[in-house]
Design an enzyme around this catalytic site. Structure first.
Site, PDB file in Angstrom:
ATOM      1  N   CYS A 160       3.647   7.808   0.915  1.00  0.00           N
ATOM      2  CA  CYS A 160       3.807   6.798   1.976  1.00  0.00           C
ATOM      3  C   CYS A 160       3.824   5.418   1.325  1.00  0.00           C
ATOM      4  O   CYS A 160       3.070   4.510   1.697  1.00  0.00           O
ATOM      5  CB  CYS A 160       2.694   6.907   3.010  1.00  0.00           C
ATOM      6  N   ALA A 161       4.692   5.257   0.340  1.00  0.00           N
ATOM      7  CA  ALA A 161       4.591   4.168  -0.634  1.00  0.00           C
ATOM      8  C   ALA A 161       5.153   2.833  -0.178  1.00  0.00           C
ATOM      9  O   ALA A 161       4.688   1.778  -0.646  1.00  0.00           O
ATOM     10  CB  ALA A 161       5.301   4.582  -1.924  1.00  0.00           C
ATOM     11  N   ALA A 162       6.175   2.823   0.675  1.00  0.00           N
ATOM     12  CA  ALA A 162       6.814   1.554   1.040  1.00  0.00           C
ATOM     13  C   ALA A 162       5.839   0.684   1.831  1.00  0.00           C
ATOM     14  O   ALA A 162       4.999   1.216   2.558  1.00  0.00           O
ATOM     15  CB  ALA A 162       8.076   1.833   1.850  1.00  0.00           C
TER      16      ALA A 162
ATOM     17  N   GLY B  38       5.632  -1.012  -1.125  1.00  0.00           N
ATOM     18  CA  GLY B  38       5.573  -0.907  -2.569  1.00  0.00           C
ATOM     19  C   GLY B  38       4.513  -1.709  -3.286  1.00  0.00           C
ATOM     20  O   GLY B  38       4.522  -1.755  -4.526  1.00  0.00           O
ATOM     21  N   GLY B  39       3.588  -2.325  -2.588  1.00  0.00           N
ATOM     22  CA  GLY B  39       2.557  -3.106  -3.274  1.00  0.00           C
ATOM     23  C   GLY B  39       1.717  -2.270  -4.213  1.00  0.00           C
ATOM     24  O   GLY B  39       1.420  -2.674  -5.347  1.00  0.00           O
ATOM     25  N   LYS B  40       1.326  -1.079  -3.765  1.00  0.00           N
ATOM     26  CA  LYS B  40       0.480  -0.218  -4.601  1.00  0.00           C
ATOM     27  C   LYS B  40       1.300   0.424  -5.718  1.00  0.00           C
ATOM     28  O   LYS B  40       0.804   0.609  -6.834  1.00  0.00           O
ATOM     29  CB  LYS B  40      -0.209   0.821  -3.724  1.00  0.00           C
TER      30      LYS B  40
ATOM     31  N   ASP C  85      -2.124   6.249   0.708  1.00  0.00           N
ATOM     32  CA  ASP C  85      -2.472   5.203   1.667  1.00  0.00           C
ATOM     33  C   ASP C  85      -1.783   5.596   2.968  1.00  0.00           C
ATOM     34  O   ASP C  85      -0.612   5.299   3.181  1.00  0.00           O
ATOM     35  CB  ASP C  85      -2.004   3.836   1.168  1.00  0.00           C
TER      36      ASP C  85
ATOM     37  N   CYS D  20      -6.028   1.438   6.346  1.00  0.00           N
ATOM     38  CA  CYS D  20      -6.420   0.084   6.763  1.00  0.00           C
ATOM     39  C   CYS D  20      -6.944   0.148   8.200  1.00  0.00           C
ATOM     40  O   CYS D  20      -6.526  -0.616   9.069  1.00  0.00           O
ATOM     41  CB  CYS D  20      -5.269  -0.895   6.632  1.00  0.00           C
TER      42      CYS D  20
END
Length: 453
Positions: free
Chosen positions: A264-266, A268-270, A327, A380
């Site tokens: 669930c990457a977009a 892309g901060g992590k 995340d 979050c």
């Protein structure tokens, strides 16, 4: 009419006409959030590309955003004030009357817009809307009373409580107690600062942008102007990421040379954090559109990752990973200070659906790990079901993983970010830097797990 009166009225009319497009955009955005339950970020993007915000100069875009954000943050107070002056309540089938009154009151009470401009513009907006047109005199009368009495009424209210919908307030009181619920709600009323994750030398970038270096190395600024105009943006020296959002990737430890999946990457901060730390990153997201955004962000930063469009709950690559970061999609109730539309878009039913999805994602994330591999799960969210309870349920059904406790050194010595039995839990009222506008962070939960060897 005297010359002075005519001149003053002409100036007022010109001022109102100049400000009308920004207010019209604000009303349209509020209507999309309140009436159509559309996320504010999504409709802002569309509006900037082709909608009401498209032709607005930067100053008017900023004004429209400020009106919308303030209207949503202070909606509970404003509703109480409007109810005082609407003897028969809000009329039915009145078009955009409610967002017109909501945004008008927000300007008068909280943005300190001159009454003559805010009221005249609101009346014009009512006259422009086919269904609200017959209520133009009501708009004028109500907002005149708001201008005279609204601030005093607002001062008499418990702002954190009345601006928090009952469904959220009741959950937070039950979980954290009334005092902590009040602290959370109070933090949500303050426009958050801007946090940047820098590729290196945070002291330099803090000096360049009149910011402050946070315990985790992020650089914090007070928001002003366009992000793209800040030093270092075009050179790819940093990206926007709340301090709390930077913690889950950090909890993975030394990832240099390791094969890591970011689920669930977009946007892309992590992924950027992991790539900067030397990991070989596979970034998985179900949305091809969001993956394009991830790719553009990494390109600006000069970082590389392999993007995979897939459902992370069922994705089954041939090779397993040294570490997995999940995340997960969640209710996002820890980010209300940044996204004031969340209390009016989400509900307990949404949390129930999201927890089921999180469980599926966690089960598959465990399957992706090599023996001895590390899994960091984060949300979050301030909700128990999406954090502590989710991990407890995973451990009950999967004996192949165990908690790897997060330690004080993992959280930069911030003891109040730790929660037994070794979880991370941050709150919006934490990270006190002396003044409200500089302080705060997103509410996050994170757990670190190990797959048995």
């Amino acid at each position: 009419m005297s010359f002075d009166e005519e001149t003053r009225d002409s100036a007022t009319a010109r001022e109102a006409q100049v400000g009308l497009p920004a207010r019209r955009a604000a009303v349209e955005l509020l209507s999309a959030v309140i009436d159509k339950k559309q996320p504010l970020d999504d409709i802002l993007s569309r509006s900037l590309a082709t909608g009401w915000m498209f032709d607005l100069p930067q100053r008017d875009r900023a004004l429209a955003r400020a009106i919308v954000a303030t209207s949503l943050r202070r909606r509970g107070e404003i509703d109480r004030i409007l109810d005082t002056f609407l003897e028969r309540g809000m009329p039915d089938k009145a078009g955009k009357l409610y967002p017109i009154l909501l945004s008008g009151a927000a300007q008068l009470i909280f943005l300190k817009t001159p009454p003559h401009a805010a009221i005249d513009l609101a009346v014009r907006l009512a006259q422009w809307d086919p269904r609200a047109r017959r209520y133009d005199k009501l708009v004028n009368a109500v907002l005149r009373r708001v201008a005279k009495e609204g601030e005093a009424i607002a001062a008499s209210l418990d702002a954190p409580r009345v601006n928090t919908p009952d469904w959220l307030w009741d959950r937070w009181v039950a979980r954290y107690g009334e005092d902590r619920a009040h602290l959370i709600a109070a933090a949500n009323l303050i426009e958050p600062p801007l946090d940047l994750t820098v590729k290196g030398d945070p002291d330099h970038w803090a000096d360049q942008m009149s910011g402050r270096v946070l315990p985790n190395g992020s650089v914090r600024l007070l928001p002003k102007g366009r992000i793209e105009a800040l030093p270092g943006f075009e050179q790819g020296e940093w990206w926007v990421q709340d301090a709390a959002a930077s913690l889950p990737a950090h909890l993975m430890g030394d990832v240099a040379g390791k094969r890591v999946a970011d689920l669930c990457a977009a946007p892309g901060g992590k992924t950027a954090q992991l790539a900067l730390a030397g990991a070989s990153v596979v970034s998985v997201d179900i949305s091809k559109t969001r993956l394009k955004t991830l790719g553009a962000n990494l390109a600006r930063l000069g970082l590389d990752a392999t993007a995979v469009a897939a459902d992370a709950a069922t994705w089954a690559p041939e090779e397993r990973f040294d570490a997995v970061l999940l995340d997960a999609p969640c209710s996002s109730t820890g980010t209300i200070r940044r996204h004031p539309d969340i209390p009016y878009l989400k509900s307990p039913k949404d949390i129930e659906a999201l927890t089921a999805l999180q469980a599926r994602l966690l089960d598959n994330a465990c399957l992706l790990l090599k023996p001895g591999g590390t899994l960091v799960y984060s949300t979050c969210s301030l909700e128990l079901e999406e954090g502590e309870a989710q991990i407890a349920a995973l451990l009950a059904r999967n004996s192949g993983v165990q908690v790897d406790p997060i330690l004080l050194g993992d959280v930069y010595g911030q003891e109040d970010w730790l929660q037994a039995p070794g979880f991370l839990r941050t709150f919006p009222y934490q990270l006190d830097l002396g003044t409200p506008e500089w302080s705060g962070m997103d509410g996050f939960f994170a757990a670190r797990l190990k797959r048995n060897k």
